[in-house]
Design a protein around this motif. Structure first.
Motif, mmCIF file in Angstrom:
data_model
loop_
_atom_site.group_PDB
_atom_site.id
_atom_site.type_symbol
_atom_site.label_atom_id
_atom_site.label_comp_id
_atom_site.label_asym_id
_atom_site.label_seq_id
_atom_site.Cartn_x
_atom_site.Cartn_y
_atom_site.Cartn_z
ATOM 1 N N LEU A 280 -2.680 25.967 -5.823
ATOM 2 C CA LEU A 280 -2.054 25.145 -6.847
ATOM 3 C C LEU A 280 -3.126 24.288 -7.505
ATOM 4 C CD1 LEU A 280 1.106 23.975 -4.852
ATOM 5 C CD2 LEU A 280 0.886 25.935 -6.356
ATOM 6 N N VAL A 282 -4.035 21.316 -9.891
ATOM 7 C CA VAL A 282 -3.455 20.097 -10.435
ATOM 8 C C VAL A 282 -4.561 19.299 -11.121
ATOM 9 C CG1 VAL A 282 -2.207 17.967 -9.933
ATOM 10 C CG2 VAL A 282 -1.676 20.067 -8.646
ATOM 11 N N LEU A 300 -1.831 14.402 -2.925
ATOM 12 C CA LEU A 300 -2.127 15.731 -3.443
ATOM 13 C C LEU A 300 -3.193 16.437 -2.616
ATOM 14 C CD1 LEU A 300 -2.047 14.895 -7.258
ATOM 15 C CD2 LEU A 300 -0.346 16.181 -5.958
ATOM 16 N N VAL A 306 -3.584 22.870 -2.486
ATOM 17 C CA VAL A 306 -3.729 22.234 -3.798
ATOM 18 C C VAL A 306 -5.214 22.066 -4.119
ATOM 19 C CG1 VAL A 306 -3.355 20.116 -5.119
ATOM 20 C CG2 VAL A 306 -1.511 21.063 -3.725
#
Length: 580
Positions: A280, A282, A300, A306
Motif C-alpha cells: 500500500l 501512501v 501508518l 504500507v
C-alpha cells in the motif's frame, strides 16, 4: 419347521443345596443297602421324589423355523436423479424388485433411501448400517442409482457389508443421451491486485456427436461479463484473471450447451478468489510541524504492508530570516515527480493541516482531483488553516471536499459523537467505548478544537462541537474522499482524559478509502451451507427492501429483508435445487 423336546431345570433352592441333599441321600441309601435294612427301597424312592421336587424340572417343546434371507435395496434420491427419467426408472425398478421378492417366502426386502446434497454429494455406503443379525442373514445388495456416488470404498471391509455378499447395480438414465460438463481443475485462491492469475478448466462431453468442435465459454466477474472465448473440448485450457479490488471476487464460468442435453446445470462453475494488495503506497503531506504529525506517521508505519512517503513543510517559501542558502539542509520538494509522474501509483493521499503556501501550483491540485475521480483516495485533516483564506477548499480540491469551512474555529472541549448514520456505517460502527445512542455519552477523551463547517455532500458519521460535522465520508467519481475537521485526534493516542480508539478509527478510515470490501457501506453477500442460502445485506438505509432471487432452474421470486438497528439484514432460505 423343526421340533425338539427337552427338560429345563428351575430348582426351588440353589444347586449347591440340591447337590448336598443328593449327596447325603446317596450316602444314607448306601449305608442302608450295606446293612440290608428293611424299607430301603421305599426310603430311596421317597428321597428321589423329594430331590426331584426341589430340582423342579419342566418338560418343554422347541419349535424352530428358519428366517428368510435379507435383500437390501439402496435407492438413490439425490438431486441428480431428477434429470431426465431417472427417478421414474428407479421407482419402476424398485417396484419390480418388490414383486420378485414377494414371490418367494425365503426372501425379505429392506429398502434404504439415500438423499445426497450439493455440497457433500451422494454417500450411499455410509447410509448402510446393519445389525449383527442382519449381517448374518444378508444375501445380496441392490443399488438403484445413476452412478454418481461419492463414497465408494477401497474394499467392503470398510463398510457394514460382508465380503461374501454379492452387489448388484441397476443404473438409471439413458446411456445414449449426451451431456456436457465444465470442470475447474485449478483456480487461484488469492491473487495480487493488478497482477494476473491463471485459471485452468476443462470441458468434458459425454456421448457427444462431434468432439472436435470447440465451445464458447463465458467468464463473468462479480456478475459482469469479462470475456467470451472459444475453448477446445477435452483438453485443459488456461485463462488469465485480473483482480482490481481487494477482498473476495466471484467468478462464474458457463459453457454453451449441447443440443438435447440431459441437464445444463453442470455447464456452469463458480469460484471465489481473494484479492490482496502487494504493498500500500501512501503519500502523507503535513503542512507544518505539530504534535499530531508523529501520530499519523507511527500508525501508518506500524503496518508492514504500507509504503509511506511523508513530507513536512518546515519552511515557508516566503519566510525571510536571513539564513544563508548554503546553510539550509532541506531538500527540494519533488512536486513534479509526486503529483505528475507517479501520482497514479499511490493508493491514498493525506493532507494533514495543509494550506496553500505556494508549493503546489493549481494544475497539480487539479491532477489530484482527476486522480480521485478515476478511483484514487484522499483524506484531508483540517487544522486552523482550513478556516483561513488559504484553505484547500478555495482550490480545485474544493469541488470534491464535502465539508465547506465557515471561516470560524470552535475552541471548546467536546466529546466526538458517532451519529445515528455513523452507528450503521462500518467505519464508525461498534467503535470501542462509543456512544450507542443520542443520550449515553462515550467514555473516550475530549477534543478541544474544531473548524466550523457545513456539509454539502457525503455522510456525516461523527459530530463534534455544536453538533457540527467532525468526520465526513463521500464518494467522488470512482474514488473516495474523507475529511476530519479537527487536528486533535492525536490526543486519543496520548491517552488524554482516557484517550480513545485513534488507531482503530484511522485503520478503518484508511481501509475504507482504499475500498476494502468489508468496510463498504452497501454490501450484499450470499453463502450456501447445508442446503441453506444465507443472505447478508449491509446498508445505511433503514428502509425494508425486497431482493430478487433466481434459482438454478430459472425460477424468480422475491425475498423481503428487514434491516436491523446496525444496518445489517440477514435472511436464510432453503436451497432446494442443485446448481449455481
Amino acid at each position: 419347521m423343526i421340533t425338539n423336546y427337552g427338560i429345563e431345570w428351575a430348582p426351588l433352592l440353589p444347586w449347591s443345596v440340591v447337590y448336598l441333599v443328593i449327596g447325603l441321600s446317596l450316602a444314607t441309601l448306601l449305608g442302608l443297602l450295606v446293612l440290608k435294612s428293611k424299607g430301603s427301597l421305599f426310603r430311596s424312592s421317597f428321597i428321589a421324589l423329594i430331590t426331584l421336587f426341589i430340582a423342579n424340572p419342566t418338560l418343554h417343546e422347541k419349535i424352530s423355523e428358519p428366517l428368510p434371507e435379507l435383500i437390501i435395496a439402496v435407492v438413490d434420491n439425490s438431486p441428480s436423479m431428477t434429470y431426465d427419467q431417472r427417478r421414474r426408472q428407479a421407482s419402476d425398478a424398485l417396484s419390480d424388485l418388490h414383486a420378485q421378492v414377494n414371490k418367494r417366502s425365503d426372501l425379505v426386502l429392506k429398502t434404504i433411501s439415500v438423499s445426497g446434497t450439493e455440497e457433500q454429494g451422494t454417500n450411499i455406503f455410509a447410509n448402510i448400517n446393519l445389525t449383527q443379525e442382519e449381517k448374518s442373514r444378508l444375501s445380496g445388495v441392490v443399488f438403484i442409482t445413476d452412478g454418481l456416488v461419492h463414497d465408494i470404498p477401497a474394499s467392503l471391509a470398510e463398510t457394514d457389508i460382508p465380503d461374501e455378499v454379492p452387489l448388484h447395480l441397476l443404473l438409471a438414465g439413458d446411456p445414449q443421451r449426451q451431456d456436457r460438463r465444465l470442470i475447474i481443475e485449478q483456480a487461484p485462491a488469492f491473487s495480487i491486485i493488478g497482477q494476473t492469475a491463471k485459471l485452468t478448466y476443462r470441458i468434458v462431453d459425454d456421448n457427444a456427436d462431434n468432439l472436435s468442435l470447440p465451445a464458447w465459454v463465458t467468464l463473468r466477474q462479480n456478475g459482469e461479463k469479462v470475456s467470451e472465448t472459444q475453448v477446445p473440448v477435452g483438453v485443459p485450457f488456461t485463462q488469465e484473471l485480473l483482480l482490481e479490488n481487494r477482498g473476495l471476487t466471484t467468478f462464474d464460468l458457463s459453457v454453451e450447451p449441447l443440443p438435447d442435453e440431459i441437464t445444463e446445470i453442470n455447464n456452469r462453475a463458480i469460484f471465489e478468489t481473494n484479492g490482496v494488495r502487494d504493498r500500500l503506497k501512501v503519500l502523507l503531506i503535513s503542512g507544518e510541524p505539530h504534535p499530531g504529525e508523529r501520530a499519523w506517521r507511527n500508525i501508518l508505519k506500524a503496518d508492514p504492508s504500507v509504503d509511506l512517503i511523508h513530507f513536512t513543510i518546515l519552511r515557508h517559501p516566503q519566510k525571510q530570516d536571513g539564513t544563508p542558502i548554503r546553510e539550509l539542509s532541506l531538500i527540494a520538494f519533488p512536486i513534479h515527480e509526486l503529483f505528475e509522474v507517479k501520482l497514479a501509483d499511490f493508493d491514498l493521499i493525506i493532507f494533514d493541516q495543509y494550506q496553500r503556501q505556494g508549493f503546489l501550483p493549481s494544475h497539480y491540485l487539479t491532477n489530484i482531483v482527476r486522480y480521485v475521480e478515476q478511483g484514487g483516495a484522499l483524506l484531508e485533516v483540517g487544522g486552523p488553516g482550513y478556516a483561513s483564506p488559504a484553505s484547500l477548499y478555495n482550490t480545485s480540491l474544493g469541488t470534491m471536499l464535502p465539508a465547506e469551512p465557515l471561516g470560524t474555529i470552535s475552541e471548546t472541549a467536546f466529546h466526538p459523537l458517532v451519529t445515528e448514520l455513523g452507528l450503521r456505517h462500518p467505519v464508525t460502527a461498534s467503535l470501542p467505548d462509543a456512544n450507542t445512542d443520542n443520550i449515553q455519552p462515550p467514555t473516550w477523551g475530549r477534543w478541544f478544537r474544531q473548524v466550523d463547517t457545513d456539509t454539502l455532500s457525503g455522510w456525516t458519521v461523527m459530530t463534534g462541537a455544536k453538533a457540527q460535522p467532525l468526520l465526513v465520508l463521500d464518494h467522488f467519481g470512482k474514488g473516495r474522499v474523507a475529511q476530519i475537521t479537527s487536528d486533535h485526534i492525536w490526543l486519543w493516542g496520548r491517552n488524554v482524559e482516557g484517550g480513545g480508539p485513534q488507531t482503530e478509527l484511522i485503520r478503518r478510515l484508511a481501509h475504507w478509502l482504499m475500498k476494502e470490501p468489508e468496510l463498504d457501506e452497501e454490501q450484499l453477500k450470499a453463502s450456501l451451507s447445508n442446503n441453506r442460502l444465507t443472505v447478508h445485506r449491509q446498508s445505511l438505509s433503514d428502509t425494508p427492501v425486497e431482493l430478487t432471487v433466481e434459482s438454478p432452474s430459472g425460477e424468480i421470486f422475491s425475498l423481503p429483508l428487514e434491516p436491523g438497528s446496525n444496518g445489517l439484514a440477514i435472511k436464510t432460505i432453503e436451497a432446494t435445487e442443485p446448481g449455481v
